[in-house]
Design an enzyme around this catalytic site. Structure first.
Site, PDB file in Angstrom:
ATOM      1  N   CYS A  64     -12.214   4.966 -28.679  1.00  0.00           N
ATOM      2  CA  CYS A  64     -13.486   5.682 -28.869  1.00  0.00           C
ATOM      3  C   CYS A  64     -14.253   5.812 -27.563  1.00  0.00           C
ATOM      4  O   CYS A  64     -15.309   5.181 -27.379  1.00  0.00           O
ATOM      5  CB  CYS A  64     -14.301   4.968 -29.928  1.00  0.00           C
ATOM      6  SG  CYS A  64     -13.411   4.930 -31.482  1.00  0.00           S
ATOM      7  N   GLU A 124       3.836  -6.807   1.690  1.00  0.00           N
ATOM      8  CA  GLU A 124       3.410  -7.133   0.319  1.00  0.00           C
ATOM      9  C   GLU A 124       3.394  -5.890  -0.565  1.00  0.00           C
ATOM     10  O   GLU A 124       2.369  -5.520  -1.118  1.00  0.00           O
ATOM     11  CB  GLU A 124       1.981  -7.700   0.355  1.00  0.00           C
ATOM     12  CG  GLU A 124       1.762  -8.859   1.294  1.00  0.00           C
ATOM     13  CD  GLU A 124       0.272  -9.139   1.539  1.00  0.00           C
ATOM     14  OE1 GLU A 124      -0.590  -8.433   0.965  1.00  0.00           O
ATOM     15  OE2 GLU A 124      -0.024 -10.049   2.317  1.00  0.00           O
ATOM     16  N   ARG A 158      -5.184   3.964 -15.652  1.00  0.00           N
ATOM     17  CA  ARG A 158      -5.383   4.631 -14.362  1.00  0.00           C
ATOM     18  C   ARG A 158      -6.098   5.985 -14.464  1.00  0.00           C
ATOM     19  O   ARG A 158      -6.980   6.267 -13.649  1.00  0.00           O
ATOM     20  CB  ARG A 158      -4.053   4.778 -13.605  1.00  0.00           C
ATOM     21  CG  ARG A 158      -3.374   3.424 -13.314  1.00  0.00           C
ATOM     22  CD  ARG A 158      -2.198   3.533 -12.361  1.00  0.00           C
ATOM     23  NE  ARG A 158      -2.634   3.857 -11.022  1.00  0.00           N
ATOM     24  CZ  ARG A 158      -2.546   5.041 -10.475  1.00  0.00           C
ATOM     25  NH1 ARG A 158      -1.981   6.041 -11.136  1.00  0.00           N
ATOM     26  NH2 ARG A 158      -2.991   5.265  -9.277  1.00  0.00           N
ATOM     27  N   GLY A 211       0.767  -1.239   0.000  1.00  0.00           N
ATOM     28  CA  GLY A 211       0.000   0.000   0.000  1.00  0.00           C
ATOM     29  C   GLY A 211       0.795   1.284   0.000  1.00  0.00           C
ATOM     30  O   GLY A 211       0.219   2.367  -0.201  1.00  0.00           O
ATOM     31  N   TYR A 257       0.506  -0.979 -12.196  1.00  0.00           N
ATOM     32  CA  TYR A 257      -0.917  -0.916 -12.550  1.00  0.00           C
ATOM     33  C   TYR A 257      -1.140  -0.243 -13.898  1.00  0.00           C
ATOM     34  O   TYR A 257      -2.119   0.469 -14.090  1.00  0.00           O
ATOM     35  CB  TYR A 257      -1.722  -0.229 -11.438  1.00  0.00           C
ATOM     36  CG  TYR A 257      -1.561  -0.933 -10.110  1.00  0.00           C
ATOM     37  CD1 TYR A 257      -2.037  -2.224  -9.932  1.00  0.00           C
ATOM     38  CD2 TYR A 257      -0.893  -0.328  -9.042  1.00  0.00           C
ATOM     39  CE1 TYR A 257      -1.865  -2.898  -8.728  1.00  0.00           C
ATOM     40  CE2 TYR A 257      -0.720  -1.001  -7.830  1.00  0.00           C
ATOM     41  CZ  TYR A 257      -1.216  -2.280  -7.682  1.00  0.00           C
ATOM     42  OH  TYR A 257      -1.046  -2.943  -6.496  1.00  0.00           O
ATOM     43  N   GLY A 312       3.631  -3.493  -3.709  1.00  0.00           N
ATOM     44  CA  GLY A 312       3.552  -3.599  -5.160  1.00  0.00           C
ATOM     45  C   GLY A 312       4.049  -2.308  -5.789  1.00  0.00           C
ATOM     46  O   GLY A 312       5.203  -2.181  -6.208  1.00  0.00           O
TER      47      GLY A 312
END
Ligand code: PLP
Ligand code: LYS
Length: 428
Positions: free
Chosen positions: A356, A286, A325, A249, A384, A288
């Site tokens: 589109c 953890e 994102r 996080g 991401y 990322g």
């Protein structure tokens, strides 16, 4: 300050030399000429530096960094972390297959996620992963049954929802009562007692993950206290916990954000763990985004510039299918010229892709001095981005390059139309 003069978040591994943007020792225009655009380019050293900040933070402790591969699951990226001794946090059977293909040690793999299937449980048990982070009572019972049927015992942590506000985008907060993740704090002891009574399970830890792109230490400190309260209660009930998993996080600098560095954050958390007598417990994290987010950028070519009635548009060849994102979270990514023009006239543009959808924008109201054929770099695109890329509008996914020093290695070739059509049939 114009866009190109902003300090680049990947610095010193992503920086201008003589007005040209480099990733480590490699100039981006040559890469774009050779491999085409859109093109993701990652700095290996940036990732290793980010990992080193966690390792510094945990120096002298029993800790395992499990890279959350959902952030970027490309094999070439996973290999970097596997070779650096990392563990991995996975959330699907597909992710398990990826980490094994990248050379991961299954004994350092943990399996998170609210919806593991029986087949995925069997696959993970057969691989010999370290631990399942289970997220519901129902999952506990299913995992127990699967493990017994396979003649194995599944090591588990239960994911606790500490009801802490991580002060992040609502779509990426996970530790609030209203989120689907984890089990409620006040049910935890009873659920642990139930899990400990099941022959197919071995309770080994406790887990918590409160959200993503967190830029302050306080939500972590708050969650830590609540998790430790529970550890005390669970152990008082006679269930020892071998490890404490605090999830991932930690945020990165997208737009002047100032999250704590991983080592500084852990200095504070470890001080609290020490004060409460848990400083020698095995720790798992953890992360990322904080391991890869600012290691990568996406090079895109300007196809057209177009004055609109209310706005100017800079139409580029990357789109929401490559960089989802902004469309998903109205997220901000810096957009920088790959070769900066000196003394030109910047105009304000919305940088948009060819898809589109009006939601297909990469940046809004950006001051840029551009013309068709120029290259732009969408920064902070290591996490991401490729991992959430799609084939919408039948667009092939971009190529990816890993740069180490003066060398760029292709870690994913550009997806072709044949790749896309291969699994389809016309039907009867
Ligand atoms: C269970 C779990 N662990 C780790 C992560 C990694 O989060 P981040 O990329 O924000 O570090 C996530 C995603 O938010 C997650 O859901
Ligand atoms: N995909 C999100 C993060 C989700 C984290 C997954 N648990 C983002 O780009 O910010």
């Amino acid at each position: 300050m114009s866009e190109q003069n902003l300090p680049l978040p990947g610095h010193p591994h992503i920086a201008y030399r003589d007005n040209t943007l480099y990733v480590e020792g490699v100039a981006l225009p040559a890469l774009a000429r050779e491999h085409g655009t859109p093109l993701f380019v990652y700095s290996k050293q940036w990732m290793l530096d980010a990992l080193a900040a966690y390792q510094r933070g945990f120096e002298g402790r029993d800790a395992l960094v499990c890279y959350a591969i959902k952030a970027n699951s490309s094999l070439g990226i996973l290999r970097v972390f596997a070779e650096a001794g990392c563990g991995f946090d996975i959330v699907s059977g597909g992710e398990l297959a990826r980490v094994l293909a990248a050379g991961a040690d299954p004994a350092k793999v943990i399996f998170s996620g609210v919806g593991k299937t029986r087949a995925e449980m069997r696959q993970a048990l057969a691989a010999g992963i370290a631990c399942f982070n289970v997220e519901s009572e129902a999952e506990i019972d299913v995992l127990n049954a699967v493990a017994l049927a396979e003649g194995r015992r599944a090591a588990i942590s239960v994911r606790i929802n500490p009801n802490v506000d991580p002060k992040t985008h609502p779509y990426i907060s996970t530790g609030l009562k209203g989120n689907k993740f984890g089990i409620a704090h006040d049910r935890a002891v009873a659920i642990y007692q139930h899990a400990a009574s099941l022959a197919g399970l071995q309770v080994v830890g406790i887990d918590c993950h409160i959200g993503s792109q967190i830029t302050e230490a306080e939500p972590y400190l708050e969650a830590l206290e609540r998790v430790l309260d529970l550890v005390e209660a669970i152990e008082k009930a006679g269930i020892p916990l071998h490890h404490l998993d605090f999830g991932g996080g930690l945020g990165i600098d997208y737009n002047g954000d100032t999250p704590p560095a991983a080592d500084a954050l852990w200095q504070r958390l470890l001080a609290r763990l020490d004060a409460r007598g848990f400083g020698r417990r095995r720790l798992i994290v953890e992360p990322g985004r904080s391991l890869v987010g600012n290691a990568g950028l996406c090079v895109t070519e300007v196809l057209y510039t177009k004055p609109g009635e209310e706005k100017n548009f800079c139409i580029v060849d990357a789109a929401m299918n490559d960089l989802p994102r902004p469309a998903m979270y109205q997220a901000f990514h810096r957009i920088a010229p790959v070769v900066s023009r000196q003394g030109g006239q910047a105009l304000t543009y919305d940088v948009v892709g060819p898809v589109c959808e009006s939601g297909d924008w990469l940046g809004r109201d950006r001051a840029l001095d551009v013309q068709a054929g120029d290259l732009l770099a969408v920064l902070s695109a290591g996490a991401y981005s490729m991992a959430m890329a799609s084939n919408y509008n039948t667009r092939g996914r971009a190529a990816e390059l890993l740069v180490s020093g003066d060398r760029a290695t292709l870690i994913r070739r550009r997806e072709t139309i044949e790749d896309q059509l291969r699994s389809e049939r016309l039907g009867d």
